[in-house]
Every structure is written in C-alpha cells, then in structure tokens.
Design a protein around this motif. Sequence first.
Motif, PDB file in Angstrom:
ATOM      1  N   PHE A   1       0.782 -10.671   0.787  1.00  0.00           N
ATOM      2  CA  PHE A   1       2.141 -10.155   0.860  1.00  0.00           C
ATOM      3  C   PHE A   1       2.556  -9.949   2.310  1.00  0.00           C
ATOM      4  N   HIS A   2       3.868 -10.081   2.553  1.00  0.00           N
ATOM      5  CA  HIS A   2       4.390  -9.871   3.905  1.00  0.00           C
ATOM      6  C   HIS A   2       4.277  -8.412   4.326  1.00  0.00           C
ATOM      7  N   CYS A   3       4.465  -7.530   3.368  1.00  0.00           N
ATOM      8  CA  CYS A   3       4.330  -6.113   3.665  1.00  0.00           C
ATOM      9  C   CYS A   3       4.092  -5.361   2.369  1.00  0.00           C
ATOM     10  N   ILE A   4       3.802  -4.059   2.495  1.00  0.00           N
ATOM     11  CA  ILE A   4       3.455  -3.227   1.342  1.00  0.00           C
ATOM     12  C   ILE A   4       4.310  -1.976   1.373  1.00  0.00           C
TER      13      ILE A   4
ATOM     14  N   ILE B   1       4.326   1.802   0.410  1.00  0.00           N
ATOM     15  CA  ILE B   1       3.353   2.859   0.118  1.00  0.00           C
ATOM     16  C   ILE B   1       4.098   4.160  -0.136  1.00  0.00           C
ATOM     17  N   PHE B   2       3.992   4.623  -1.383  1.00  0.00           N
ATOM     18  CA  PHE B   2       4.541   5.929  -1.750  1.00  0.00           C
ATOM     19  C   PHE B   2       3.402   6.939  -1.650  1.00  0.00           C
ATOM     20  N   SER B   3       3.464   7.780  -0.654  1.00  0.00           N
ATOM     21  CA  SER B   3       2.354   8.713  -0.433  1.00  0.00           C
ATOM     22  C   SER B   3       2.791   9.815   0.521  1.00  0.00           C
ATOM     23  N   ASN B   4       2.119  10.945   0.383  1.00  0.00           N
ATOM     24  CA  ASN B   4       2.287  12.041   1.336  1.00  0.00           C
ATOM     25  C   ASN B   4       1.003  12.198   2.140  1.00  0.00           C
ATOM     26  N   ASN B   5       0.576  11.088   2.759  1.00  0.00           N
ATOM     27  CA  ASN B   5      -0.630  11.059   3.589  1.00  0.00           C
ATOM     28  C   ASN B   5      -1.882  11.437   2.809  1.00  0.00           C
ATOM     29  N   HIS B   6      -1.950  10.938   1.537  1.00  0.00           N
ATOM     30  CA  HIS B   6      -3.140  11.196   0.740  1.00  0.00           C
ATOM     31  C   HIS B   6      -4.316  10.329   1.170  1.00  0.00           C
ATOM     32  N   PHE B   7      -4.050   9.268   1.884  1.00  0.00           N
ATOM     33  CA  PHE B   7      -5.153   8.459   2.410  1.00  0.00           C
ATOM     34  C   PHE B   7      -4.743   7.869   3.753  1.00  0.00           C
ATOM     35  N   GLU B   8      -5.718   7.521   4.510  1.00  0.00           N
ATOM     36  CA  GLU B   8      -5.487   6.987   5.849  1.00  0.00           C
ATOM     37  C   GLU B   8      -5.481   5.468   5.779  1.00  0.00           C
ATOM     38  N   TYR B   9      -4.317   4.886   6.020  1.00  0.00           N
ATOM     39  CA  TYR B   9      -4.165   3.433   5.921  1.00  0.00           C
ATOM     40  C   TYR B   9      -4.596   2.792   7.233  1.00  0.00           C
ATOM     41  N   ASN B  10      -5.488   1.788   7.142  1.00  0.00           N
ATOM     42  CA  ASN B  10      -5.950   1.124   8.366  1.00  0.00           C
ATOM     43  C   ASN B  10      -6.001  -0.391   8.238  1.00  0.00           C
ATOM     44  N   SER B  11      -5.257  -0.946   7.275  1.00  0.00           N
ATOM     45  CA  SER B  11      -5.211  -2.398   7.119  1.00  0.00           C
ATOM     46  C   SER B  11      -4.213  -2.992   8.113  1.00  0.00           C
ATOM     47  N   LYS B  12      -4.262  -4.319   8.293  1.00  0.00           N
ATOM     48  CA  LYS B  12      -3.384  -5.004   9.233  1.00  0.00           C
ATOM     49  C   LYS B  12      -2.059  -5.438   8.600  1.00  0.00           C
ATOM     50  N   ILE B  13      -1.941  -5.270   7.295  1.00  0.00           N
ATOM     51  CA  ILE B  13      -0.714  -5.695   6.615  1.00  0.00           C
ATOM     52  C   ILE B  13       0.389  -4.685   6.921  1.00  0.00           C
ATOM     53  N   PRO B  14       1.579  -5.145   7.344  1.00  0.00           N
ATOM     54  CA  PRO B  14       2.679  -4.204   7.629  1.00  0.00           C
ATOM     55  C   PRO B  14       3.038  -3.388   6.393  1.00  0.00           C
ATOM     56  N   ILE B  15       3.433  -2.145   6.614  1.00  0.00           N
ATOM     57  CA  ILE B  15       3.785  -1.275   5.498  1.00  0.00           C
ATOM     58  C   ILE B  15       5.150  -0.651   5.735  1.00  0.00           C
ATOM     59  N   VAL B  16       5.768  -0.255   4.631  1.00  0.00           N
ATOM     60  CA  VAL B  16       6.951   0.601   4.651  1.00  0.00           C
ATOM     61  C   VAL B  16       6.544   1.886   3.953  1.00  0.00           C
ATOM     62  N   SER B  17       6.471   2.956   4.692  1.00  0.00           N
ATOM     63  CA  SER B  17       5.986   4.221   4.154  1.00  0.00           C
ATOM     64  C   SER B  17       7.135   5.009   3.556  1.00  0.00           C
TER      65      SER B  17
ATOM     66  N   CYS C   1       8.367  -6.830   0.587  1.00  0.00           N
ATOM     67  CA  CYS C   1       7.226  -6.008   0.162  1.00  0.00           C
ATOM     68  C   CYS C   1       7.024  -6.145  -1.341  1.00  0.00           C
ATOM     69  N   GLN C   2       6.177  -7.069  -1.762  1.00  0.00           N
ATOM     70  CA  GLN C   2       5.884  -7.258  -3.180  1.00  0.00           C
ATOM     71  C   GLN C   2       4.665  -6.437  -3.622  1.00  0.00           C
ATOM     72  N   GLY C   3       3.929  -5.898  -2.669  1.00  0.00           N
ATOM     73  CA  GLY C   3       2.816  -5.008  -2.984  1.00  0.00           C
ATOM     74  C   GLY C   3       3.284  -3.565  -2.956  1.00  0.00           C
ATOM     75  N   ILE C   4       2.941  -2.808  -3.991  1.00  0.00           N
ATOM     76  CA  ILE C   4       3.423  -1.430  -4.119  1.00  0.00           C
ATOM     77  C   ILE C   4       2.228  -0.525  -4.394  1.00  0.00           C
ATOM     78  N   VAL C   5       2.029   0.440  -3.532  1.00  0.00           N
ATOM     79  CA  VAL C   5       0.937   1.411  -3.672  1.00  0.00           C
ATOM     80  C   VAL C   5       1.553   2.778  -3.889  1.00  0.00           C
ATOM     81  N   ILE C   6       1.103   3.465  -4.939  1.00  0.00           N
ATOM     82  CA  ILE C   6       1.604   4.802  -5.263  1.00  0.00           C
ATOM     83  C   ILE C   6       0.431   5.772  -5.269  1.00  0.00           C
ATOM     84  N   SER C   7       0.516   6.771  -4.427  1.00  0.00           N
ATOM     85  CA  SER C   7      -0.514   7.805  -4.366  1.00  0.00           C
ATOM     86  C   SER C   7       0.184   9.157  -4.348  1.00  0.00           C
ATOM     87  N   CYS C   8       0.739   9.514  -5.489  1.00  0.00           N
ATOM     88  CA  CYS C   8       1.501  10.748  -5.621  1.00  0.00           C
ATOM     89  C   CYS C   8       1.178  11.402  -6.957  1.00  0.00           C
ATOM     90  N   GLU C   9       1.379  12.683  -7.046  1.00  0.00           N
ATOM     91  CA  GLU C   9       1.143  13.390  -8.296  1.00  0.00           C
ATOM     92  C   GLU C   9       2.182  12.993  -9.345  1.00  0.00           C
TER      93      GLU C   9
END
Length: 571
Positions: A16-19, A21-37, A55-63
């Motif tokens: 994916f061109h970018c990802i 990420i729905f999160s409140n800093n629940h994990f430390e992102y260190n990949s090279k893929i661009p993200i929209v936080s 951004c076709q990749g979607i990461v959710i780390s929220c309650e």
Amino acid sequence: MHVLANLLISTYFNQFHCILIFSNNHFEYNSKIPIVSVGCDEKIDENVVFKYHGCQGIVISCENDLGIFENFEFLLKSNLERFNFRRYLIFGGNFEIFSSKSINYVADVVMVSKEFDFDDKFWLGYDSIFGMYTHRYVGEKSQREIVLLDKWFLKNQSFSFNFNLYLDKLQDQNGRELKIATFNYEPYSIPGNKDGTEMLVVLEFAKRYKMTPTFLVDDVGMWGEIYDNWTGIGILGNLAMDKGDVGIGALYTWEHDFHFLDFTKPTIRTGVTCIAPKPKIIGGWITPFLAFSWKLWIVLIIAIIIIFSSIFYVLTFNTSKSFLQENLMKSFILTQSIFLLQSIPKFPSNSRIIFALSLLLSLMTATLYNSGLASIMTVPRYKGTIDDVYDLIKSDVKWGASSYAWISSLYDDNSDVYKEVVNNFYKGSPDDLRKRNNESFAFAIERLHGGHYAIGEYITKEGIQERRLMSQDIYWDYCIVMLRKSSILTPKFDNLILEISQTGLPSFWEYQVSVRNSDMKLQEAVHNSGHQPHSSSLIKLSFTHLEGAFALWILGIIISCIAFLWELRPK
C-alpha cells in the motif's frame, strides 16, 4: 503489542502507498510505509482521512474499535475516494465487529486479541499470547463465523502455524450469493433465460469466482433513480440500499450516480438514436426548381437584373429618350431571349461585349440547369427528413421512451441544442407509448456495437414501417456494470471485463443473444428503414416527373391569354 503490530504491518501492508492508523499511541510505529495518523474519536475527521492519499491499509487500535469500523465504512459511501482494496488490522478483541452489517462487504479483516497461557503458573507477563481471527466471508451460510487464523507468542516472537493471514477470499467464494439487480431489457439482460450480453458477463464472473447468482428483477422501476437519502427505485435504488451486489441493464456513465455507486470498466459502446416519422415526398410540381439551390437561384436572379439593366442602358444610349417605354420592352424581350437560348436581332456594335458575356452566361446556366434537372428528375425528393439531432429539433417532433434514464447523460450538457432535446423528451408508460405508434412521434432506441438494436417492447412492426432510422446518434455513451460504492468486487469485475473485451466476445454474444431472443424481422425492419432500397433497373418517366414542366407550361398559356385579351381591349 507494538512488536506484533509492526511485524504484521511490514508483512501484509507493504504493497500500500500509505496506511491509516486509528490509535492514541497504543503502539510505537516504526515501519517505512507512510502513515496518516488519526485519533480514536468515533467522529472521524473526513478532511484528514479522505484526501486521496491512497491509504488502503487501515489499522485500528482503539477501545471503541467497533464504532470506528462502522463509521469508517459509512463514510466510504459519502466520499468520492474509493477503497476497493481496503484491508483491516484491528487490535482489541471486540468480536462484535464480526456481527456488524458492514462486515458483509469486507473480506480482509484480521482481529488481534490478547490471550494468556494460564498453564504457566510462573507467568510474569512475558508469555503473552495473541490470537488472530477473521470471519469466514465465503459460503452460502455462516459467512460471519469467526475463524482462528494463528497465534503469536511474545516470549519467542513466533507464530503457531505461520498461515497467511490475508488469503484471497474472493478467488473461491464457495457458493456465496451474488445478488444481481436488473430488469428484462433485450439484449442486455434477460433474467428468465439467464441470457443477455451483460448478463453473460456477470454469470461468467459468478462462475469464475464460484458464486451463486440470484436475481433481483424490477421490471416496473427499470433503471430507476437514487435519492439523496440513499434510497431509490429500480436497479440504482436497489444497489444504493444494498439490496443488490451488482447492477446490469444498459447502465451508462451517469455522473449523478457515480457519487453513490462504483463503475466498472465499460463493457461496450452504445449510441442512442431514434426511429422518427418518415419524411414526406415533395410534389413533382416543384421539380423544375430543385435543379439549383436557393442560393444559386438568388445569384441567377441578380445576374438577370444586371443584364437587363445593361441592355436597357445600351439601347437608351443609342436611341432617343422618347423611346424609353419601347426600350424597356425591348430589354425585357432580349433578356428573355438570351436566357431561353433564343435568337436575338441585330444589336448595336458598341454593345457586342455585353451581349457576348450575357450569351456565354446563359449558355453555361442552361447547361448546368439541364444537367441538374436530369439528375433529379427520377430521384424522389423528401421534406422533413430527420437524420441527426439538429433535424430532430427543427422538426418539433416529440421523442421519448419509458424512462428518464434515456436523457440522464444529457442533464449536465449546457448547449442549447441538447437543452432543447431534453425539453422535447416524453416519458410514458409502455401502454401509452404503444398507442403512439400511429402518431407523429419518434421512439428512442439503442444502436449497439455489433449492428443490432435495443428496441422497446412497445414499438410495433407497423410503427416501424411508418418511421425511419436516424443515420446519426443523438449521443453515445459506454455501458458499464454498477456495484456498491467501494465494493471489493469492482477490481475483479474490471479484470474480467478487460479480458472479455480483448477476446471480442461482446460482439459475438450480441449476435447470439439477438438470434436467441429478439425478433430478427423487427431488427431487420429497423435497419432497413434507414436505407433506401437500391434498384438498378431503368425508371419510366411518368406524369409525376413532368408535373412541374406542365405546370409552368399551363401557367405560361394562362398568362399569354390574359395578355392577348388585354391587348384586344377597346382603347
């Protein structure tokens, strides 16, 4: 968790061109893929997310992962950006996501749930186990059934099975239902026979990906329309309300509906034209005037006036002014004699150039007239011919069909021509249109890529015999397949349509479907109505061909008699 998160992202999201990420800093992102936080607020900021980042990749780390998942899927329908390849990675373990309605339209969802190995009585938090789950998606039933994919152990950072967490579920859907929204419209879609040029495309799709096709037929709503509140009627309404997965039936690239649905690659190119009332044949009495165009007649009249004036000037110059009336009469007779190729009396020597040029002009004019008259004398001439959109407007003949979908492609055209075309369109029920076969009315039909026609059931053979096919299209457009907005099936459909187009199957299918289902005599009647039958035999001249000549002769006799009687009047 951040170790596992970065491992899964780098393994399954690197295409994916970018990802997002729905999160409140629940994990430390260190990949090279661009993200929209993005934060964990359920009210998603559209100005941040929908900016065509790719951004076709979607990461959710929220309650509140369920609320974010459902809101994001809802917002996909109200924004123009498409997410046909979206892939979810959700941390939290809220399995209610697999019971939501939105999960029916997403295949690539992996839920990561934290578990523990309680057999280790000395567990100090280092033997955390994370389970990875998804929903079955495929099959006729139990599509929301939760499936364990793998487990990951924090202590040695290893997987139990090393399975691919994002298998292509679309390749073999194991009989999953494919709901086809359509109506009976030859030759595109014939649900009763499971036939049609576009129906065969969709059935091939279902066969390739092992799906079970079912039909949602709306012969009343037909193409239908979509309202601003995401309800509607017909094919378009059923797709907007998620009652159908795919819609077919001569659907064009309508801009309004692009805001609500997905468009595939075009299946064929089609043109909208009309079978309009036949032109009326021009009477034979006007034949003598058809040898020249009206512009040439005007030029000829001006030339006659100039020659008359020139002769009158020469005669007046060589005689006394007392002979003015006599010179006018002589000028008229000489001009008439010149253009009727009659002999003329001796003229003054100082006017030889004028008479020579006049005689040359008359000779050329007579030759051209004879040639033009000979070429049109036996050729029928018509008035009121409707061949293109401009003729249709000038004729003031109403044209129409059974749905406003026929003019949907013209709504945004601001040209005066097509505004008038839209205003002259008439929408009627099939019964109403059937009655108009005997009226001065133009029926809209489609001119297909392979030379056949999509003819409404309300057009009768008798009605076709009284009409003529326009040689030009009113407009043309591409036929497409429509799907739910951001449908994960759209890329698969695009690939299949391109493969079918490369093989030339659309033209072959059009011929086969027309032969199997259409009235070929009706097709032939429409086609032949736009072509004048060719005859190589000689035509005998009849009174109709000479009607104009006799009319001029009779008119001349009448004028001569009146003039003769006028001369005999007592003085």
